[in-house]
Design a protein around this motif. Structure first.
Motif, PDB file in Angstrom:
ATOM      1  N   ARG A  38      44.252  38.308  32.892  1.00 26.93           N
ATOM      2  CA  ARG A  38      44.770  38.180  31.533  1.00 26.93           C
ATOM      3  C   ARG A  38      44.793  39.548  30.856  1.00 26.93           C
ATOM      4  O   ARG A  38      44.037  40.442  31.222  1.00 26.93           O
ATOM      5  CB  ARG A  38      43.935  37.200  30.709  1.00 26.93           C
ATOM      6  N   GLN A  39      45.699  39.639  29.893  1.00 27.05           N
ATOM      7  CA  GLN A  39      45.813  40.879  29.128  1.00 27.05           C
ATOM      8  C   GLN A  39      46.020  40.538  27.668  1.00 27.05           C
ATOM      9  O   GLN A  39      47.023  39.913  27.305  1.00 27.05           O
ATOM     10  CB  GLN A  39      46.965  41.737  29.645  1.00 27.05           C
ATOM     11  N   ALA A  40      45.059  40.951  26.858  1.00 24.41           N
ATOM     12  CA  ALA A  40      45.156  40.767  25.415  1.00 24.41           C
ATOM     13  C   ALA A  40      45.806  42.004  24.799  1.00 24.41           C
ATOM     14  O   ALA A  40      45.777  43.082  25.398  1.00 24.41           O
ATOM     15  CB  ALA A  40      43.767  40.538  24.832  1.00 24.41           C
ATOM     16  N   PRO A  41      46.381  41.878  23.612  1.00 22.93           N
ATOM     17  CA  PRO A  41      47.030  43.032  22.971  1.00 22.93           C
ATOM     18  C   PRO A  41      46.071  44.210  22.832  1.00 22.93           C
ATOM     19  O   PRO A  41      44.937  44.048  22.365  1.00 22.93           O
ATOM     20  CB  PRO A  41      47.437  42.484  21.599  1.00 22.93           C
ATOM     21  N   GLY A  42      46.514  45.360  23.278  1.00 18.96           N
ATOM     22  CA  GLY A  42      45.715  46.569  23.159  1.00 18.96           C
ATOM     23  C   GLY A  42      44.598  46.701  24.174  1.00 18.96           C
ATOM     24  O   GLY A  42      43.805  47.646  24.103  1.00 18.96           O
ATOM     25  N   LYS A  43      44.533  45.767  25.120  1.00 18.33           N
ATOM     26  CA  LYS A  43      43.467  45.811  26.122  1.00 18.33           C
ATOM     27  C   LYS A  43      44.060  45.886  27.518  1.00 18.33           C
ATOM     28  O   LYS A  43      45.228  45.569  27.745  1.00 18.33           O
ATOM     29  CB  LYS A  43      42.562  44.580  25.996  1.00 18.33           C
ATOM     30  N   GLN A  44      43.218  46.294  28.467  1.00 18.57           N
ATOM     31  CA  GLN A  44      43.658  46.355  29.854  1.00 18.57           C
ATOM     32  C   GLN A  44      43.660  44.967  30.482  1.00 18.57           C
ATOM     33  O   GLN A  44      42.931  44.067  30.043  1.00 18.57           O
ATOM     34  CB  GLN A  44      42.716  47.280  30.651  1.00 18.57           C
ATOM     35  N   ARG A  45      44.476  44.826  31.507  1.00 21.48           N
ATOM     36  CA  ARG A  45      44.481  43.571  32.247  1.00 21.48           C
ATOM     37  C   ARG A  45      43.147  43.413  32.959  1.00 21.48           C
ATOM     38  O   ARG A  45      42.629  44.361  33.563  1.00 21.48           O
ATOM     39  CB  ARG A  45      45.634  43.557  33.258  1.00 21.48           C
ATOM     40  N   GLU A  46      42.580  42.204  32.903  1.00 19.47           N
ATOM     41  CA  GLU A  46      41.288  41.955  33.519  1.00 19.47           C
ATOM     42  C   GLU A  46      41.335  40.701  34.399  1.00 19.47           C
ATOM     43  O   GLU A  46      42.096  39.765  34.127  1.00 19.47           O
ATOM     44  CB  GLU A  46      40.206  41.774  32.452  1.00 19.47           C
ATOM     45  N   LEU A  47      40.498  40.702  35.430  1.00 19.32           N
ATOM     46  CA  LEU A  47      40.379  39.539  36.293  1.00 19.32           C
ATOM     47  C   LEU A  47      39.660  38.420  35.547  1.00 19.32           C
ATOM     48  O   LEU A  47      38.602  38.644  34.966  1.00 19.32           O
ATOM     49  CB  LEU A  47      39.615  39.895  37.561  1.00 19.32           C
ATOM     50  N   VAL A  48      40.227  37.229  35.606  1.00 24.07           N
ATOM     51  CA  VAL A  48      39.593  36.049  35.020  1.00 24.07           C
ATOM     52  C   VAL A  48      38.885  35.252  36.112  1.00 24.07           C
ATOM     53  O   VAL A  48      37.712  34.913  35.988  1.00 24.07           O
ATOM     54  CB  VAL A  48      40.633  35.157  34.324  1.00 24.07           C
ATOM     55  N   ALA A  49      39.607  34.943  37.184  1.00 23.96           N
ATOM     56  CA  ALA A  49      39.041  34.154  38.276  1.00 23.96           C
ATOM     57  C   ALA A  49      39.876  34.360  39.524  1.00 23.96           C
ATOM     58  O   ALA A  49      41.078  34.643  39.436  1.00 23.96           O
ATOM     59  CB  ALA A  49      38.998  32.674  37.915  1.00 23.96           C
ATOM     60  N   ALA A  50      39.235  34.226  40.680  1.00 26.02           N
ATOM     61  CA  ALA A  50      39.933  34.372  41.949  1.00 26.02           C
ATOM     62  C   ALA A  50      39.382  33.370  42.942  1.00 26.02           C
ATOM     63  O   ALA A  50      38.229  32.923  42.825  1.00 26.02           O
ATOM     64  CB  ALA A  50      39.790  35.794  42.487  1.00 26.02           C
ATOM     65  N   ILE A  51      40.218  33.034  43.929  1.00 25.15           N
ATOM     66  CA  ILE A  51      39.815  32.074  44.953  1.00 25.15           C
ATOM     67  C   ILE A  51      40.416  32.508  46.280  1.00 25.15           C
ATOM     68  O   ILE A  51      41.591  32.883  46.361  1.00 25.15           O
ATOM     69  CB  ILE A  51      40.254  30.637  44.562  1.00 25.15           C
ATOM     70  N   THR A  52      39.601  32.469  47.335  1.00 23.13           N
ATOM     71  CA  THR A  52      40.083  32.840  48.663  1.00 23.13           C
ATOM     72  C   THR A  52      40.794  31.657  49.311  1.00 23.13           C
ATOM     73  O   THR A  52      40.747  30.533  48.801  1.00 23.13           O
ATOM     74  CB  THR A  52      38.923  33.278  49.554  1.00 23.13           C
ATOM     75  N   SER A  53      41.413  31.918  50.439  1.00 20.56           N
ATOM     76  CA  SER A  53      42.085  30.832  51.160  1.00 20.56           C
ATOM     77  C   SER A  53      41.093  29.787  51.628  1.00 20.56           C
ATOM     78  O   SER A  53      41.446  28.614  51.801  1.00 20.56           O
ATOM     79  CB  SER A  53      42.863  31.398  52.348  1.00 20.56           C
ATOM     80  N   GLY A  54      39.842  30.184  51.794  1.00 22.04           N
ATOM     81  CA  GLY A  54      38.803  29.247  52.215  1.00 22.04           C
ATOM     82  C   GLY A  54      38.113  28.524  51.070  1.00 22.04           C
ATOM     83  O   GLY A  54      37.280  27.643  51.303  1.00 22.04           O
TER      84      GLY A  54
END
Length: 122
Positions: A38-54
């Motif tokens: 996600r990226q909020a106004p004036g901020k850098q894009r950040e990881l929220v959540a991730a999931i592997t194929s497993g």
């Protein structure tokens, strides 16, 4: 040609819930990790959540216990269930996937969705 299409964003009051979806389509050989940023106004894009194929998952500390990431490998789709939303969750949410296209000589690359706006009002 591979593309990611997101849906499910919108406007919600604080404490409410939203569910984002992201479907990968095109000539795909395999999908490795998938995730939401996600990226909020004036901020850098950040990881929220991730999931592997497993199915292994990781979350940003700010969303642990409130957001849940899941995927349906048969549908090449990743989901983000967002509960107990806060105004600080307001941002454009982007889907990301590590995909190997079904093309001779193709290698795994990062693909991004177009982004979907999530706005949480106080």
């Amino acid at each position: 040609q591979v593309q990611l299409v997101e849906s499910g964003g919108g406007l919600v009051q604080a404490g409410g819930s939203l569910r984002l979806s992201c479907a990968a389509s095109g000539s795909i050989f395999s999908i490795n990790a998938m995730g939401w940023y996600r990226q909020a106004p004036g901020k850098q894009r950040e990881l929220v959540a991730a999931i592997t194929s497993g199915g292994s998952t990781k979350y940003a500390d700010s969303v642990k216990g409130r957001f849940t990431i899941s995927r349906d490998n048969a549908k090449n789709t990743v989901y983000l269930q967002m509960n107990s939303l806060k105004p600080e969750d307001t941002a454009v949410y982007y889907c990301n996937a590590r995909i190997t296209p079904r093309l001779v000589g193709a290698s795994e690359s990062d693909y991004w969705g177009q982004g979907t706006q999530v706005t949480v009002s106080s």
